[in-house]
Write a protein that holds these residues in place. Sequence first.
Motif, PDB file in Angstrom:
ATOM      1  N   LYS A   1       0.834  -1.204   0.000  1.00  0.00           N
ATOM      2  CA  LYS A   1       0.000   0.000   0.000  1.00  0.00           C
ATOM      3  C   LYS A   1       0.873   1.260   0.000  1.00  0.00           C
ATOM      4  O   LYS A   1       0.587   2.228  -0.712  1.00  0.00           O
ATOM      5  CB  LYS A   1      -0.905   0.023   1.236  1.00  0.00           C
ATOM      6  CG  LYS A   1      -2.196  -0.779   1.124  1.00  0.00           C
ATOM      7  CD  LYS A   1      -3.069  -0.540   2.343  1.00  0.00           C
ATOM      8  CE  LYS A   1      -4.439  -1.205   2.195  1.00  0.00           C
ATOM      9  NZ  LYS A   1      -4.364  -2.670   2.210  1.00  0.00           N
ATOM     10  N   MET A   2       1.930   1.235   0.809  1.00  0.00           N
ATOM     11  CA  MET A   2       2.748   2.439   0.964  1.00  0.00           C
ATOM     12  C   MET A   2       3.642   2.697  -0.244  1.00  0.00           C
ATOM     13  O   MET A   2       3.734   3.821  -0.725  1.00  0.00           O
ATOM     14  CB  MET A   2       3.570   2.355   2.246  1.00  0.00           C
ATOM     15  CG  MET A   2       2.716   2.517   3.506  1.00  0.00           C
ATOM     16  SD  MET A   2       3.682   2.715   5.002  1.00  0.00           S
ATOM     17  CE  MET A   2       4.487   4.300   4.716  1.00  0.00           C
ATOM     18  N   VAL A   3       4.324   1.658  -0.738  1.00  0.00           N
ATOM     19  CA  VAL A   3       5.265   1.893  -1.852  1.00  0.00           C
ATOM     20  C   VAL A   3       4.540   2.269  -3.134  1.00  0.00           C
ATOM     21  O   VAL A   3       5.151   2.830  -4.053  1.00  0.00           O
ATOM     22  CB  VAL A   3       6.182   0.681  -2.111  1.00  0.00           C
ATOM     23  CG1 VAL A   3       7.079   0.402  -0.922  1.00  0.00           C
ATOM     24  CG2 VAL A   3       5.398  -0.564  -2.515  1.00  0.00           C
ATOM     25  N   SER A   4       3.244   1.987  -3.205  1.00  0.00           N
ATOM     26  CA  SER A   4       2.491   2.361  -4.399  1.00  0.00           C
ATOM     27  C   SER A   4       1.646   3.613  -4.193  1.00  0.00           C
ATOM     28  O   SER A   4       1.265   4.277  -5.159  1.00  0.00           O
ATOM     29  CB  SER A   4       1.578   1.208  -4.837  1.00  0.00           C
ATOM     30  OG  SER A   4       0.640   0.884  -3.826  1.00  0.00           O
ATOM     31  N   GLY A   5       1.380   3.958  -2.924  1.00  0.00           N
ATOM     32  CA  GLY A   5       0.407   5.018  -2.669  1.00  0.00           C
ATOM     33  C   GLY A   5       0.970   6.381  -2.334  1.00  0.00           C
ATOM     34  O   GLY A   5       0.258   7.385  -2.452  1.00  0.00           O
ATOM     35  N   VAL A   6       2.227   6.453  -1.892  1.00  0.00           N
ATOM     36  CA  VAL A   6       2.809   7.769  -1.607  1.00  0.00           C
ATOM     37  C   VAL A   6       3.295   8.401  -2.912  1.00  0.00           C
ATOM     38  O   VAL A   6       3.392   7.739  -3.949  1.00  0.00           O
ATOM     39  CB  VAL A   6       3.963   7.668  -0.586  1.00  0.00           C
ATOM     40  CG1 VAL A   6       3.459   7.105   0.732  1.00  0.00           C
ATOM     41  CG2 VAL A   6       5.119   6.841  -1.125  1.00  0.00           C
ATOM     42  N   ASP A   7       3.611   9.685  -2.857  1.00  0.00           N
ATOM     43  CA  ASP A   7       4.166  10.367  -4.036  1.00  0.00           C
ATOM     44  C   ASP A   7       5.689  10.325  -4.036  1.00  0.00           C
ATOM     45  O   ASP A   7       6.311  10.249  -5.097  1.00  0.00           O
ATOM     46  CB  ASP A   7       3.710  11.836  -4.051  1.00  0.00           C
ATOM     47  CG  ASP A   7       2.203  11.970  -4.140  1.00  0.00           C
ATOM     48  OD1 ASP A   7       1.623  11.472  -5.124  1.00  0.00           O
ATOM     49  OD2 ASP A   7       1.599  12.560  -3.222  1.00  0.00           O
ATOM     50  N   VAL A   8       6.267  10.402  -2.838  1.00  0.00           N
ATOM     51  CA  VAL A   8       7.727  10.427  -2.682  1.00  0.00           C
ATOM     52  C   VAL A   8       8.123   9.372  -1.659  1.00  0.00           C
ATOM     53  O   VAL A   8       7.541   9.299  -0.577  1.00  0.00           O
ATOM     54  CB  VAL A   8       8.214  11.825  -2.217  1.00  0.00           C
ATOM     55  CG1 VAL A   8       9.708  11.805  -1.907  1.00  0.00           C
ATOM     56  CG2 VAL A   8       7.902  12.882  -3.267  1.00  0.00           C
ATOM     57  N   TRP A   9       9.118   8.570  -2.014  1.00  0.00           N
ATOM     58  CA  TRP A   9       9.645   7.566  -1.087  1.00  0.00           C
ATOM     59  C   TRP A   9      10.950   8.089  -0.512  1.00  0.00           C
ATOM     60  O   TRP A   9      11.922   8.295  -1.218  1.00  0.00           O
ATOM     61  CB  TRP A   9       9.874   6.240  -1.805  1.00  0.00           C
ATOM     62  CG  TRP A   9      10.113   5.107  -0.848  1.00  0.00           C
ATOM     63  CD1 TRP A   9      11.282   4.467  -0.600  1.00  0.00           C
ATOM     64  CD2 TRP A   9       9.137   4.497   0.006  1.00  0.00           C
ATOM     65  NE1 TRP A   9      11.120   3.497   0.350  1.00  0.00           N
ATOM     66  CE2 TRP A   9       9.805   3.494   0.742  1.00  0.00           C
ATOM     67  CE3 TRP A   9       7.772   4.708   0.231  1.00  0.00           C
ATOM     68  CZ2 TRP A   9       9.143   2.696   1.687  1.00  0.00           C
ATOM     69  CZ3 TRP A   9       7.125   3.919   1.159  1.00  0.00           C
ATOM     70  CH2 TRP A   9       7.802   2.923   1.876  1.00  0.00           C
ATOM     71  N   LEU A  10      10.952   8.312   0.801  1.00  0.00           N
ATOM     72  CA  LEU A  10      12.082   8.938   1.481  1.00  0.00           C
ATOM     73  C   LEU A  10      12.965   7.884   2.139  1.00  0.00           C
ATOM     74  O   LEU A  10      12.466   6.976   2.802  1.00  0.00           O
ATOM     75  CB  LEU A  10      11.562   9.916   2.541  1.00  0.00           C
ATOM     76  CG  LEU A  10      12.601  10.688   3.358  1.00  0.00           C
ATOM     77  CD1 LEU A  10      13.399  11.638   2.469  1.00  0.00           C
ATOM     78  CD2 LEU A  10      11.908  11.472   4.481  1.00  0.00           C
ATOM     79  N   ASN A  11      14.281   8.030   1.977  1.00  0.00           N
ATOM     80  CA  ASN A  11      15.236   7.112   2.617  1.00  0.00           C
ATOM     81  C   ASN A  11      16.446   7.929   3.061  1.00  0.00           C
ATOM     82  O   ASN A  11      17.101   8.561   2.225  1.00  0.00           O
ATOM     83  CB  ASN A  11      15.654   6.014   1.640  1.00  0.00           C
ATOM     84  CG  ASN A  11      16.445   4.909   2.314  1.00  0.00           C
ATOM     85  OD1 ASN A  11      16.334   4.700   3.515  1.00  0.00           O
ATOM     86  ND2 ASN A  11      17.246   4.208   1.545  1.00  0.00           N
ATOM     87  N   THR A  12      16.721   7.919   4.367  1.00  0.00           N
ATOM     88  CA  THR A  12      17.766   8.803   4.894  1.00  0.00           C
ATOM     89  C   THR A  12      18.766   8.069   5.792  1.00  0.00           C
ATOM     90  O   THR A  12      19.033   8.487   6.914  1.00  0.00           O
ATOM     91  CB  THR A  12      17.122   9.954   5.694  1.00  0.00           C
ATOM     92  OG1 THR A  12      16.190   9.400   6.656  1.00  0.00           O
ATOM     93  CG2 THR A  12      16.387  10.907   4.784  1.00  0.00           C
ATOM     94  N   PRO A  13      19.337   6.946   5.333  1.00  0.00           N
ATOM     95  CA  PRO A  13      20.279   6.221   6.195  1.00  0.00           C
ATOM     96  C   PRO A  13      21.573   7.003   6.393  1.00  0.00           C
ATOM     97  O   PRO A  13      21.930   7.864   5.580  1.00  0.00           O
ATOM     98  CB  PRO A  13      20.548   4.938   5.410  1.00  0.00           C
ATOM     99  CG  PRO A  13      20.388   5.354   3.981  1.00  0.00           C
ATOM    100  CD  PRO A  13      19.245   6.339   3.998  1.00  0.00           C
ATOM    101  N   LYS A  14      22.254   6.689   7.470  1.00  0.00           N
ATOM    102  CA  LYS A  14      23.592   7.236   7.683  1.00  0.00           C
ATOM    103  C   LYS A  14      24.543   6.399   6.848  1.00  0.00           C
ATOM    104  O   LYS A  14      24.704   5.202   7.083  1.00  0.00           O
ATOM    105  CB  LYS A  14      23.953   7.172   9.174  1.00  0.00           C
ATOM    106  CG  LYS A  14      25.278   7.841   9.504  1.00  0.00           C
ATOM    107  CD  LYS A  14      25.511   7.867  11.014  1.00  0.00           C
ATOM    108  CE  LYS A  14      24.557   8.846  11.699  1.00  0.00           C
ATOM    109  NZ  LYS A  14      24.903   9.036  13.138  1.00  0.00           N
ATOM    110  N   ARG A  15      25.146   7.015   5.858  1.00  0.00           N
ATOM    111  CA  ARG A  15      26.019   6.228   5.003  1.00  0.00           C
ATOM    112  C   ARG A  15      27.332   5.892   5.710  1.00  0.00           C
ATOM    113  O   ARG A  15      27.754   6.673   6.580  1.00  0.00           O
ATOM    114  CB  ARG A  15      26.268   6.966   3.674  1.00  0.00           C
ATOM    115  CG  ARG A  15      26.771   8.396   3.796  1.00  0.00           C
ATOM    116  CD  ARG A  15      26.863   9.041   2.433  1.00  0.00           C
ATOM    117  NE  ARG A  15      26.210  10.336   2.425  1.00  0.00           N
ATOM    118  CZ  ARG A  15      26.149  11.116   1.338  1.00  0.00           C
ATOM    119  NH1 ARG A  15      26.660  10.724   0.206  1.00  0.00           N
ATOM    120  NH2 ARG A  15      25.556  12.280   1.391  1.00  0.00           N
ATOM    121  N   PRO A  16      27.958   4.758   5.433  1.00  0.00           N
ATOM    122  CA  PRO A  16      27.674   3.778   4.392  1.00  0.00           C
ATOM    123  C   PRO A  16      26.938   2.553   4.931  1.00  0.00           C
ATOM    124  O   PRO A  16      27.247   1.424   4.540  1.00  0.00           O
ATOM    125  CB  PRO A  16      29.080   3.390   3.946  1.00  0.00           C
ATOM    126  CG  PRO A  16      29.863   3.363   5.234  1.00  0.00           C
ATOM    127  CD  PRO A  16      29.239   4.436   6.113  1.00  0.00           C
TER     128      PRO A  16
END
Length: 558
Positions: free
Chosen positions: A434-449
Amino acid sequence: MDELNEFFKGKKIAYFSMEMGLQNEIPTYSGGLGILAGDVIRASADLGIPLVGVTLVSRKGHFAQHLDEKGRQSEDEQKWSPEDYIKLLPAEVTVRIQQRDVRVRAWLYEHKSLTEELIPVILLDTDVDGNSPEDRGITDYLYGGDSRYRLKQEIILGIGGAKMLDKLGLHMSKYHMNEGHSSLLTMELLRRNEMDPGRVKELCVFTTHTPVASGHDRFSYDLVRELIEGEQEIGALRKYGGEDELNMTVLALNLSDYINGVAKRHREISEKMFPGYKFRSITNGVHSYTWVCSHFRVLYDRHIPGWANEPELLVRVKNVPGDEIWDAHKNAKKELIDHVNMKKGIGMDHDTLTIGFARRMAEYKRPAFIFSDLKRLMKVNEAGKIQLIFAGKAHPADTRGKEIIEEIFGYIEDLKDTIKIAFLENYDMDLALKMVSGVDVWLNTPKRPFEASGTSGMKAAHNGVVNLSVPDGWWIEGCVAGVTGYSIGAGIDPDSSPEEIERIERDDLYNKLEYIIIPKYYDRRDEWIAIMRNSVEMIAYYFNCHRMMRRYVTEAYL
């Protein structure tokens, strides 16, 4: 056993994984590792790869998440009845643990693909008459208990799994360890091969999934000696798994001919973590048909026949009219927003730019990063209305992860008169779709690496959802800036201090939202739809499990 013969003939590849997301109602998964394993099963069936999955039955699941009004997480059992979904096999093996025989039986899950190919998954179970109450519970909880409980599970998975495949009459050409949890299977293979490491290495493939040190299981030899008997076995574990403590990743590294990370960047990080070992890289993918919502399935069926079995055909989405892409997205978004409003009653709007963040609530994933500067966030919202949807579980032992959920609930309260924000509990496969298809923007903010690969953004791209992510894991390979989505803090000097890196990322996140994403979404809809189309054409066609499994076959299995 007759019913097994038709798909147990010939040489097979054994795919071992502590967790495996087979379907939403079977709680034998906790997160990305298990969902990937389930996608491996599904893609292998589509492609006719002779693979057999091996996992634990996890009768009481990982845990059901409950959040109170302050965001305080509590956990309940996820009890399920295996007999409702899988078949009990007439096979049993014994494994020595703590100087006693533990009986292990097997359940069979059958996955049949759209192409009618069948892939079996063996689920190991110690809840067997004759076992002590303690031993009957070994396969109850996914990632439950202490180090002793975990090591017992890994003995059952690795040694018990290898024995069960033999008992079932299967002939294996390769043993693929999905993370180090199953690497004790190498001990069983050494016993069968006169302790010859060369012969064992020829049989073994190892994929590591984490650049986080805590993600690699380690056990003291005091505990190992308590649970595993035999000086020859202990000597082999010290030789191949580490002299001072048993490192399950090192054990797999030393006894596998093919070793890989799950993204190009992850290969580089892994070689730094484990100097002296040569890693390959096969970037993860997702099972396209599973992770495309119903509205986009209909769209693709109409314009790209055959896409489900050949997801590389999604490159042809360039010929799909933009208004049809937008209509499919609007329908998916309506489903999600209606679901949120039903659960939370906060009156989210169908037309407001909606940002989604859903994954395990762990500190390095920085779930609350978007709240780092509330004044800037309010300024973003003034440029164009936004609303936020969160989901994800914190491990029961992860105090900091639980605190982050509470912090997000605090922001929900603080901003309730300005920005609508929801946190949905009990994140599972159905909610993920539901979420990966229903939002407009998919946010991902991990601390790299620390993001080895990540796959949720790939699922979002399959549904035309635009990624906004820190350039780590797969996104380094998938992002063409302003074309397939947006990076947060691209081009940062890696020698900068952690504080400077975080400051740059924070500024870039707010600037991208305020000056690029919001104007494009609200005022230049054709340009926005072009990025949605590019997400499918340039990401989904490549970052899928069919491509991934073909590479495993040609590079690791043959």
